[in-house]
Design a protein around this motif. Structure first.
Motif, PDB file in Angstrom:
ATOM      1  N   HIS A  25       0.865  -1.178   0.000  1.00 17.31           N
ATOM      2  CA  HIS A  25       0.000   0.000   0.000  1.00 17.31           C
ATOM      3  C   HIS A  25       0.905   1.231   0.000  1.00 17.31           C
ATOM      4  CE1 HIS A  25       0.926  -0.819   4.192  1.00 17.31           C
ATOM      5  NE2 HIS A  25       0.332   0.273   4.631  1.00 17.31           N
ATOM      6  N   GLU A  26       0.427   2.274  -0.659  1.00 17.91           N
ATOM      7  CA  GLU A  26       1.299   3.434  -0.862  1.00 17.91           C
ATOM      8  C   GLU A  26       0.920   4.623   0.017  1.00 17.91           C
ATOM      9  OE1 GLU A  26       0.236   6.485  -2.498  1.00 17.91           O
ATOM     10  OE2 GLU A  26      -1.775   5.651  -2.352  1.00 17.91           O
ATOM     11  N   HIS A  27      -0.034   4.440   0.930  1.00 16.61           N
ATOM     12  CA  HIS A  27      -0.547   5.594   1.669  1.00 16.61           C
ATOM     13  C   HIS A  27      -0.078   5.665   3.119  1.00 16.61           C
ATOM     14  CE1 HIS A  27      -3.503   2.317   1.935  1.00 16.61           C
ATOM     15  NE2 HIS A  27      -3.855   2.799   3.115  1.00 16.61           N
ATOM     16  N   MET A  41       3.489   5.984   5.541  1.00 17.53           N
ATOM     17  CA  MET A  41       4.902   6.315   5.401  1.00 17.53           C
ATOM     18  C   MET A  41       5.829   5.201   5.848  1.00 17.53           C
ATOM     19  SD  MET A  41       4.934   9.258   3.966  1.00 17.53           S
ATOM     20  CE  MET A  41       6.674   9.606   4.133  1.00 17.53           C
ATOM     21  N   ASP A  42       5.387   4.340   6.773  1.00 21.46           N
ATOM     22  CA  ASP A  42       6.308   3.291   7.238  1.00 21.46           C
ATOM     23  C   ASP A  42       6.396   2.133   6.259  1.00 21.46           C
ATOM     24  OD1 ASP A  42       3.657   2.615   7.970  1.00 21.46           O
ATOM     25  OD2 ASP A  42       4.385   1.203   9.471  1.00 21.46           O
ATOM     26  N   ASN A  43       5.627   2.178   5.177  1.00 22.16           N
ATOM     27  CA  ASN A  43       5.755   1.186   4.120  1.00 22.16           C
ATOM     28  C   ASN A  43       6.183   1.786   2.793  1.00 22.16           C
ATOM     29  OD1 ASN A  43       3.665  -0.104   6.100  1.00 22.16           O
ATOM     30  ND2 ASN A  43       4.376  -1.794   4.817  1.00 22.16           N
ATOM     31  N   PHE A  44       6.125   3.104   2.707  1.00 23.32           N
ATOM     32  CA  PHE A  44       6.415   3.739   1.421  1.00 23.32           C
ATOM     33  C   PHE A  44       6.741   5.198   1.712  1.00 23.32           C
ATOM     34  CE2 PHE A  44       4.878   4.882  -3.045  1.00 23.32           C
ATOM     35  CZ  PHE A  44       5.850   4.146  -3.702  1.00 23.32           C
ATOM     36  N   ASP A  45       8.010   5.441   2.080  1.00 23.82           N
ATOM     37  CA  ASP A  45       8.388   6.783   2.516  1.00 23.82           C
ATOM     38  C   ASP A  45       8.796   7.641   1.319  1.00 23.82           C
ATOM     39  OD1 ASP A  45      10.987   5.917   1.926  1.00 23.82           O
ATOM     40  OD2 ASP A  45      11.571   5.686   4.027  1.00 23.82           O
ATOM     41  N   PHE A  46       9.313   8.834   1.585  1.00 22.59           N
ATOM     42  CA  PHE A  46       9.616   9.767   0.499  1.00 22.59           C
ATOM     43  C   PHE A  46      10.636   9.185  -0.487  1.00 22.59           C
ATOM     44  CE2 PHE A  46       8.520  12.842   4.023  1.00 22.59           C
ATOM     45  CZ  PHE A  46       7.296  13.209   3.491  1.00 22.59           C
ATOM     46  N   SER A  47      11.733   8.644   0.035  1.00 24.66           N
ATOM     47  CA  SER A  47      12.766   8.077  -0.840  1.00 24.66           C
ATOM     48  C   SER A  47      12.268   6.814  -1.538  1.00 24.66           C
ATOM     49  CB  SER A  47      14.022   7.760  -0.026  1.00 24.66           C
ATOM     50  OG  SER A  47      14.553   8.924   0.563  1.00 24.66           O
ATOM     51  N   GLY A  48      11.446   6.042  -0.844  1.00 21.35           N
ATOM     52  CA  GLY A  48      10.869   4.850  -1.460  1.00 21.35           C
ATOM     53  C   GLY A  48       9.963   5.203  -2.619  1.00 21.35           C
ATOM     54  N   ARG A  49       9.170   6.251  -2.438  1.00 17.28           N
ATOM     55  CA  ARG A  49       8.292   6.699  -3.531  1.00 17.28           C
ATOM     56  C   ARG A  49       9.124   7.196  -4.718  1.00 17.28           C
ATOM     57  NH1 ARG A  49       2.860   8.125  -3.782  1.00 17.28           N
ATOM     58  NH2 ARG A  49       2.708   7.687  -1.547  1.00 17.28           N
ATOM     59  N   GLU A  50      10.168   7.943  -4.426  1.00 22.89           N
ATOM     60  CA  GLU A  50      11.036   8.427  -5.495  1.00 22.89           C
ATOM     61  C   GLU A  50      11.633   7.259  -6.278  1.00 22.89           C
ATOM     62  OE1 GLU A  50      15.009  11.261  -6.080  1.00 22.89           O
ATOM     63  OE2 GLU A  50      14.252  10.811  -4.065  1.00 22.89           O
ATOM     64  N   PHE A  51      12.077   6.223  -5.554  1.00 23.83           N
ATOM     65  CA  PHE A  51      12.636   5.045  -6.229  1.00 23.83           C
ATOM     66  C   PHE A  51      11.574   4.388  -7.105  1.00 23.83           C
ATOM     67  CE2 PHE A  51      13.717   0.657  -6.829  1.00 23.83           C
ATOM     68  CZ  PHE A  51      15.088   0.662  -7.032  1.00 23.83           C
ATOM     69  N   ALA A  52      10.377   4.209  -6.559  1.00 17.23           N
ATOM     70  CA  ALA A  52       9.318   3.526  -7.298  1.00 17.23           C
ATOM     71  C   ALA A  52       8.912   4.301  -8.550  1.00 17.23           C
ATOM     72  CB  ALA A  52       8.116   3.312  -6.389  1.00 17.23           C
ATOM     73  N   LEU A  53       8.896   5.631  -8.455  1.00 14.76           N
ATOM     74  CA  LEU A  53       8.512   6.428  -9.611  1.00 14.76           C
ATOM     75  C   LEU A  53       9.498   6.265 -10.765  1.00 14.76           C
ATOM     76  CD1 LEU A  53       7.306   9.694  -7.831  1.00 14.76           C
ATOM     77  CD2 LEU A  53       5.888   8.035  -9.069  1.00 14.76           C
ATOM     78  N   GLY A  54      10.751   5.921 -10.443  1.00 14.43           N
ATOM     79  CA  GLY A  54      11.753   5.715 -11.480  1.00 14.43           C
ATOM     80  C   GLY A  54      12.028   4.260 -11.807  1.00 14.43           C
ATOM     81  N   ALA A  55      11.252   3.350 -11.208  1.00 15.44           N
ATOM     82  CA  ALA A  55      11.490   1.917 -11.394  1.00 15.44           C
ATOM     83  C   ALA A  55      10.954   1.431 -12.735  1.00 15.44           C
ATOM     84  CB  ALA A  55      10.830   1.137 -10.260  1.00 15.44           C
ATOM     85  N   LYS A  56      11.402   0.246 -13.108  1.00 16.53           N
ATOM     86  CA  LYS A  56      10.934  -0.364 -14.347  1.00 16.53           C
ATOM     87  C   LYS A  56       9.432  -0.651 -14.286  1.00 16.53           C
ATOM     88  CE  LYS A  56      13.628  -3.529 -15.901  1.00 16.53           C
ATOM     89  NZ  LYS A  56      14.317  -4.838 -16.105  1.00 16.53           N
ATOM     90  N   ASN A  97      -8.362   1.820   7.367  1.00 20.66           N
ATOM     91  CA  ASN A  97      -6.947   2.002   7.036  1.00 20.66           C
ATOM     92  C   ASN A  97      -6.685   1.999   5.539  1.00 20.66           C
ATOM     93  OD1 ASN A  97      -5.252   2.604   9.155  1.00 20.66           O
ATOM     94  ND2 ASN A  97      -5.098   0.485   9.846  1.00 20.66           N
ATOM     95  N   GLY A  98      -7.695   1.719   4.758  1.00 18.05           N
ATOM     96  CA  GLY A  98      -7.515   1.754   3.312  1.00 18.05           C
ATOM     97  C   GLY A  98      -7.047   0.427   2.753  1.00 18.05           C
ATOM     98  N   PRO A  99      -7.076   0.292   1.425  1.00 18.59           N
ATOM     99  CA  PRO A  99      -6.747  -0.993   0.792  1.00 18.59           C
ATOM    100  C   PRO A  99      -5.289  -1.371   0.958  1.00 18.59           C
ATOM    101  CG  PRO A  99      -7.023   0.718  -0.863  1.00 18.59           C
ATOM    102  CD  PRO A  99      -7.445   1.318   0.440  1.00 18.59           C
TER     103      PRO A  99
END
Length: 251
Positions: free
Chosen positions: A65-67, A69-84, A132-134
């Motif tokens: 889930h992307e909403h 922060m403890d599973n998808f923080d700022f740097s993690g989101r940046e990495f994912a946005l540039g991932a394959k 808590n969302g999906p």
């Protein structure tokens, strides 16, 4: 049968090498800091054991889930946005770009020769889980490889029972433990306790369990030592893979 390797990075984050593909789970690469979102305050205590530029090629990022922060923080989101490629919830995918695939529970997709099925996850008790969302977990399958269950932020043994029935051949389970609690969410565990994780391992009949989500954040109320103790007391000490951040487990 091919080996599966899990490189533990910290918190919920790990790299899973499986059937010729490399998957990054729930990327969190920020340094220690405090996050505020809505009524929630979450405190990150330690940085990642492995930096993004040290990961090597990643075929897909699996985001439970992307909403939060403890599973998808700022740097993690940046990495994912540039991932394959990114695979996440149907709700989260539109926020992550055209390379993101959104799945509902029991939807499937493929990465190379790996079949990936999204599976349910309940992030708290039934009432809180809905608020808590999906959230999803993943099951990985490939010819000649052991079936792997990645639980995501699931706190429900009933959900594990459903997955065990649907996938009776699961050999390896990667479980988010830590018995997470946040004051803003009340007196409810948001992830598996050590006891529930041991019971989940028994339900699945897994030969190996890799615990994640047990270090690095202030709202984890149990840690690796608790998980090791409980698995040992349950007669599952040989099933538990005690891989701490920075370690690589070959399964």
């Amino acid at each position: 049968m091919t080996d599966v390797t899990v490189r533990v990075i910290g918190g919920p984050t790990a790299v899973v090498e499986y059937a010729g593909a490399r998957f990054l789970l729930d990327p969190t690469f920020d340094e220690p800091q405090t996050y505020h979102y809505g009524p929630v305050t979450a405190v990150k205590l330690t940085g990642p054991a492995v930096r993004p530029d040290e990961l090597g090629p990643i075929d897909a990022v699996l985001v439970s889930h992307e909403h939060h922060m403890d599973n998808f923080d700022f740097s993690g989101r940046e990495f994912a946005l540039g991932a394959k490629r990114v695979i996440t919830t149907e709700d989260g995918a539109p926020k992550l770009g055209d390379h993101a695939t959104g799945l509902r529970p029991f939807d499937r997709t493929e990465v190379g020769t790996v079949r990936i099925t999204a599976v349910p996850a309940l992030h708290g008790d039934p009432e809180l889980g809905l608020r808590n969302g999906p959230v999803i977990g993943f099951v990985l399958e490939a010819d000649g490889a052991p079936t792997v269950y990645i639980g995501g932020d699931n706190a429900s043994l009933e959900v594990v029972s459903v997955i065990a029935e649907r996938f009776p051949g699961i050999e390896i389970a990667v479980l988010n433990v830590g018995a997470a609690k946040l004051p803003a969410r009340g007196d409810v565990f948001l992830t598996l306790t050590a006891d529930l994780a041991a019971r989940a391992a028994a339900l699945l009949g897994a030969r190996a369990v890799v615990p994640l989500h047990q270090d690095g954040w202030a709202h984890y109320t149990q840690h690796a030592e608790d998980v090791t103790r409980v698995f040992g007391a349950a007669g599952l000490g040989k099933v538990l893979v005690d891989a701490r951040p920075g370690a690589v487990a070959v399964l």
